[in-house]
Design a protein around this motif. Structure first.
Motif, PDB file in Angstrom:
ATOM      1  N   HIS A 283      50.662   3.926   1.546  1.00 10.98           N
ATOM      2  CA  HIS A 283      50.434   5.241   0.943  1.00 10.98           C
ATOM      3  C   HIS A 283      50.675   6.352   1.978  1.00 10.98           C
ATOM      4  O   HIS A 283      51.429   7.290   1.738  1.00 10.98           O
ATOM      5  CB  HIS A 283      49.002   5.263   0.404  1.00 10.98           C
ATOM      6  CG  HIS A 283      48.528   6.599  -0.105  1.00 10.98           C
ATOM      7  ND1 HIS A 283      48.186   6.809  -1.418  1.00 10.98           N
ATOM      8  CD2 HIS A 283      48.325   7.781   0.530  1.00 10.98           C
ATOM      9  CE1 HIS A 283      47.801   8.080  -1.562  1.00 10.98           C
ATOM     10  NE2 HIS A 283      47.869   8.677  -0.392  1.00 10.98           N
ATOM     11  N   GLU A 284      50.048   6.184   3.143  1.00  6.73           N
ATOM     12  CA  GLU A 284      50.169   7.220   4.182  1.00  6.73           C
ATOM     13  C   GLU A 284      51.580   7.281   4.759  1.00  6.73           C
ATOM     14  O   GLU A 284      52.069   8.354   5.103  1.00  6.73           O
ATOM     15  CB  GLU A 284      49.155   6.973   5.305  1.00  6.73           C
ATOM     16  CG  GLU A 284      47.704   7.030   4.877  1.00  6.73           C
ATOM     17  CD  GLU A 284      47.323   8.325   4.179  1.00  6.73           C
ATOM     18  OE1 GLU A 284      47.923   9.369   4.477  1.00  6.73           O
ATOM     19  OE2 GLU A 284      46.426   8.275   3.325  1.00  6.73           O
TER      20      GLU A 284
ATOM     21  N   HIS B  19      53.657   9.593   2.740  1.00  6.41           N
ATOM     22  CA  HIS B  19      53.459  11.006   3.121  1.00  6.41           C
ATOM     23  C   HIS B  19      54.221  11.314   4.415  1.00  6.41           C
ATOM     24  O   HIS B  19      54.946  12.296   4.506  1.00  6.41           O
ATOM     25  CB  HIS B  19      51.978  11.282   3.415  1.00  6.41           C
ATOM     26  CG  HIS B  19      51.086  11.282   2.198  1.00  6.41           C
ATOM     27  ND1 HIS B  19      51.365  12.002   1.068  1.00  6.41           N
ATOM     28  CD2 HIS B  19      49.892  10.677   1.973  1.00  6.41           C
ATOM     29  CE1 HIS B  19      50.389  11.822   0.180  1.00  6.41           C
ATOM     30  NE2 HIS B  19      49.484  11.019   0.709  1.00  6.41           N
TER      31      HIS B  19
ATOM     32  N   ASN C 131      42.539  10.083  -5.692  1.00 10.13           N
ATOM     33  CA  ASN C 131      43.503  10.920  -4.975  1.00 10.13           C
ATOM     34  C   ASN C 131      44.110  12.006  -5.843  1.00 10.13           C
ATOM     35  O   ASN C 131      44.550  13.033  -5.348  1.00 10.13           O
ATOM     36  CB  ASN C 131      44.644  10.054  -4.430  1.00 10.13           C
ATOM     37  CG  ASN C 131      44.358   9.564  -3.032  1.00 10.13           C
ATOM     38  OD1 ASN C 131      44.078  10.356  -2.153  1.00 10.13           O
ATOM     39  ND2 ASN C 131      44.406   8.264  -2.834  1.00 10.13           N
TER      40      ASN C 131
ATOM     41  N   ASP D 242      45.082  14.534  -2.269  1.00  8.17           N
ATOM     42  CA  ASP D 242      46.487  14.696  -2.637  1.00  8.17           C
ATOM     43  C   ASP D 242      46.654  15.573  -3.878  1.00  8.17           C
ATOM     44  O   ASP D 242      47.540  16.424  -3.937  1.00  8.17           O
ATOM     45  CB  ASP D 242      47.122  13.325  -2.890  1.00  8.17           C
ATOM     46  CG  ASP D 242      47.283  12.552  -1.594  1.00  8.17           C
ATOM     47  OD1 ASP D 242      47.341  13.196  -0.533  1.00  8.17           O
ATOM     48  OD2 ASP D 242      47.357  11.314  -1.643  1.00  8.17           O
TER      49      ASP D 242
HETATM   50 ZN    ZN Z   1      47.550  10.620   0.163  1.00  7.46          ZN
END
Ligand code: ZN
Length: 381
Positions: A68-69, A72, A159, A167
């Motif tokens: 997930h990170e 980003h 999130n 997010d």
């Molecule tokens: Zn995130």
């Protein structure tokens, strides 16, 4: 969030590090599986096996968080935003970026990619759970995939809540920023949403604490508290950024610094230069006239009075190569990113080859207090 942590991996050039608190959260997750999901769905599993399954599940969940990170971080980097790395800590992961958002649209995209990856992962775990049931795979394997699907789905929902700095909140700010073309008001609005949500989470936590599940309640209160301070921090940071917009180094610096010979004793330095000047730092020059260091009051105070006669200015100066250098026309926000603790929060300002000023922490503080000085006048304008 401070940088650092223990480095654990490097993926596609992105440094991934972990806080010690990850061990705690990893242990709690493993315990949840080993003591909850496994005995609930596969009764009679030996405790050691339950724990192995729990640890594997926790590691796979942490891998999902990293994915997930990474989404980003990699997308941010592609959009030209400086990425420092990924940090895992008590509340999951954070992609740390020192670069600033270039537009609301970029922020929306970079914020959306994380939940998109979590959505794909949740889908993959749901599908594999179904498939594993069809082929009658070992029940413990199914427990793990089902648990990963459930937790990733929960994370996805959390999130996407439009509360800064989650997010969903970042997507909200990016959207408002794009629509109103005003980053400041967009941030304030998103930050308010974040604080409202934080209060809701704390409220739920308190109810939980007294009526349902004390540990879960405490956890919610902690998360709510963290969200509230993060949302407040984002708003304050934005106000500071806004205040500093258009301010250049030359507006803020202390002009005409007193440059002292680097070979004089600290005693002489105090008597001839420190007394009677308002400066808190003094650049030093060598015999050939080169600037070779910066003496600060902190450095002077560290020398006991009886030793001041036999220590020289250069002995206590911060070496010039450790002090950031700036130009007068450089935006102050750019310089602030470079000033670190190595130079005691100071920088030297040059015009061509000539030292024309010094930036000290008090110069920067004055900016925020709106005190006297040209810089402050520009802030108010
Ligand atoms: Zn995130």
């Amino acid at each position: 969030m401070n940088r650092g942590g223990v480095p654990i991996a490097r993926i596609a050039g992105i440094r991934i590090s972990a806080d010690w608190s990850v061990l705690l959260i990893g242990a709690l997750l493993a315990w949840g599986v080993a003591g909850g999901a496994v005995p609930g769905q596969v009764p009679g599993t030996p405790i050691w096996l339950a724990w192995i399954v729990g640890i594997i599940a926790a590691l796979l969940l942490i891998a999902s968080l990293i994915a997930h990170e990474l989404g980003h971080a990699l997308l941010a980097r592609r959009q030209g935003i400086a990425v420092d790395g990924i940090r895992l800590w008590l509340f999951g992961g954070i992609a740390q970026m020192s670069g600033d958002w270039v537009s609301g649209k970029t922020e929306m995209l970079v914020a959306a990619i994380g939940p998109a990856i979590t959505l794909v992962l949740s889908g993959a775990f749901v599908a594999s759970s179904w498939l594993l049931v069809q082929i009658s795979a070992p029940p413990l394997v199914i427990v793990v995939t089902e648990w990963l699907a459930a937790v990733n789905l929960a994370l996805l929902v959390f999130n996407l809540i439009p509360a800064f700095p989650l997010d969903g909140g970042r997507m909200l700010r990016g959207f408002l920023w794009t629509r109103t073309k005003n980053r400041m008001t967009a941030t304030i609005a998103a930050s308010r949403a974040g604080r409202f949500f934080a209060v809701v989470v704390v409220g739920l936590g308190v109810l939980d604490l007294f009526f349902l599940d004390p540990i879960g309640g405490l956890w919610l209160i902690l998360i709510g508290w963290f969200l509230d301070s993060a949302a407040r921090g984002e708003a304050t940071g934005e106000q500071a950024r806004h205040a500093l917009e258009g301010v250049v180094v030359g507006d803020v610096m202390s002009k005409n610094p007193v440059i002292v010979p680097s070979w004089i004793t600290v005693e002489l330095l105090v008597e001839q230069y420190v007394m009677g000047h308002q400066f808190t730092s003094f650049p030093t020059h060598s015999i050939d006239g080169r600037i070779d260091g910066l003496v600060t009051m902190r450095g002077i105070k560290q020398v006991p009075p009886q030793q001041r006669g036999n220590r020289r200015a250069i002995d206590i100066a911060i070496p010039a190569d450790r002090v950031p250098v700036a130009r007068q026309d450089e935006p102050i926000t750019e310089l602030l990113k470079r000033i670190g603790t190595a130079s005691d929060g100071r920088a030297m300002v040059y015009d061509g080859g000539t030292l024309v000023g010094i930036i000290s922490p008090s110069d920067v503080a004055r900016l925020f207090q709106g005190g006297p000085g040209k810089g402050a006048a520009r802030v108010a304008a």
